[in-house]
Design a protein around this motif. Structure first.
Motif: not given
Ligand SMILES: Cc1cc2nc3c(=O)[nH]c(=O)nc-3n(C[C@H](O)[C@H](O)[C@H](O)COP(=O)(O)OP(=O)(O)OC[C@H]3O[C@@H](n4cnc5c(N)ncnc54)[C@H](O)[C@@H]3O)c2cc1C
Length: 341
Positions: A266-294
């Motif tokens: 139930k979370t959205i994968n993001v790149d930890t350099e910029n918190f961008e999702t798999s869709e350029p221009g759409i970012y995800a922050v807070g409880d909704i995102n996922y990255y290793p160590g989140k």
């Protein structure tokens, strides 16, 4: 159509702080939330509970944190669109986004930040096979127009603040109210419970405790009666015109799951350099995102919001270097914050 730099989905602590970080970089944001007050989990789930791990604030309640964040974003004059869910997100030919809410509000934005937490809060439904037949006509999960209940027989279900607040609000205007609660203890504030009991004692309304509604009857979308099953004792059927259900709110990922993003449970994968999702221009922050160590902590979301803001600024102004400036010393940041130099 509201045209803006960024639409932020979610007015929880991370969505609110995102407004601040974007504002410092001179970007305008509009915030949408499905619940009617800002603050996300802090105001919906634990407004009075103390938080001890916000940097430099030894202790504050969920409500106080929300108030402080709202104060902090005041200089940026963001639009706040509450009580409506973002349902549609579509990329346009020019790489901007068209966003539409359940209230029909439309936005055009150059970027989107999803700060949707554990999802959008939805009313917990009354689980009866035919409940859907009456929904929004004579079975309600929120009150849009209190005047429609004047002179009517109401069954109000629940024992929290919403149930008790509406009992007290409608008791004079309604023809009769029956409050049905599955326990004999209430989550609502004691003052409301006491007032409700006074109305029962004076014969203005009834309360049935330790009981559940087990059936609804009616014609078409119009309820005519509810069957109430007490824990101990015989079922009773009472005649009603409307049922108001206040069983609390449950979070649902909802429409976010349908926007083509790389979802991890139930979370959205993001790149930890910029918190961008798999869709350029759409970012995800807070409880909704996922990255290793989140870690689902507010302070982690604040850091993510800062980096997402820099990435968005870079995206909107490609080729220009985005400098880090200090709020203590930068005249341009002072200007944006409305601080006299
Ligand atoms: C009891 C409790 C105590 C806690 N204590 C602490 C603590 O001490 N310290 C700490 O760091 N953290 C604590 N947390 C966790 C903290 O509250 C969360 O990490 C934080 O709220 C996450 O913020 P957020 O902005 O990412 O999301 P949320 O606070 O969940 O807000 C997300 C918002 O997005 C909205 N939304 C979602 N989808 C949509 C949509 N499609 N359209 C419109 N709106 C949408 C939701 O309605 C919601 O209001 C606690 C949590 C709980 C439940």
């Amino acid at each position: 159509m509201i045209t803006t730099d960024v639409v932020i989905i979610g007015a929880g602590p991370c969505g609110l702080f995102q407004v601040f970080e974007l504002g410092l970089l001179g970007l305008k944001a509009e915030v949408v939330d499905s619940i009617r007050q800002p603050g996300g989990q802090c105001s919906e789930l634990y407004p009075d509970k103390p938080i001890y791990d916000i940097p430099a604030i030894p202790v504050c309640s969920g409500e106080e944190l929300t108030e402080r964040l709202l104060k902090q974003i005041e200089p940026f004059d963001c639009g706040m669109h509450l009580g409506q869910e973002v349902q549609v997100v579509e990329r346009q030919d020019d790489d901007s986004f068209r966003i539409e809410t359940s209230a029909g509000k439309k936005f055009s934005a150059k970027a989107i930040v999803i700060a949707g937490g554990v999802g959008s809060f939805q009313p917990r439904p009354l689980r009866l096979p035919n409940a859907g037949d009456f929904a929004d006509t004579s079975l309600h999960y929120r009150v849009r127009d209190p005047a429609q209940f004047a002179g009517k027989k109401l069954a109000i279900l629940g024992g929290g603040d919403s149930a008790l607040d509406w009992v007290l609000e409608l008791v004079d205007a309604a023809r009769h109210i029956t409050l049905v609660h599955r326990r004999d203890e209430y989550r609502a504030v004691p003052d409301s419970v006491q007032k409700m009991r006074m109305h029962v004692a004076s014969g203005k309304m009834d309360v049935i405790e330790n009981a559940r509604v087990t059936a609804i009857s009616g014609e078409g979308s119009q309820v005519s009666a509810v069957t109430i099953q007490p824990k101990d004792g015989d079922t009773t059927e009472i005649s009603v015109d409307h049922i108001l259900v206040f069983f609390g709110l449950v979070p649902k990922l909802g429409p976010i799951a349908e926007w083509g993003l790389d979802i991890n449970r139930k979370t959205i994968n993001v790149d930890t350099e910029n918190f961008e999702t798999s869709e350029p221009g759409i970012y995800a922050v807070g409880d909704i995102n996922y990255y290793p160590g989140k870690k689902k902590l507010i302070l982690c979301g604040f850091h993510e919001a800062a980096l997402a803001a820099f990435a968005i600024k870079q995206r909107l102004e490609p080729g220009k270097k985005v400098h880090v400036q200090y709020t203590t010393t930068s005249p341009i940041l002072h200007q944006r914050l409305g601080v006299p130099d």
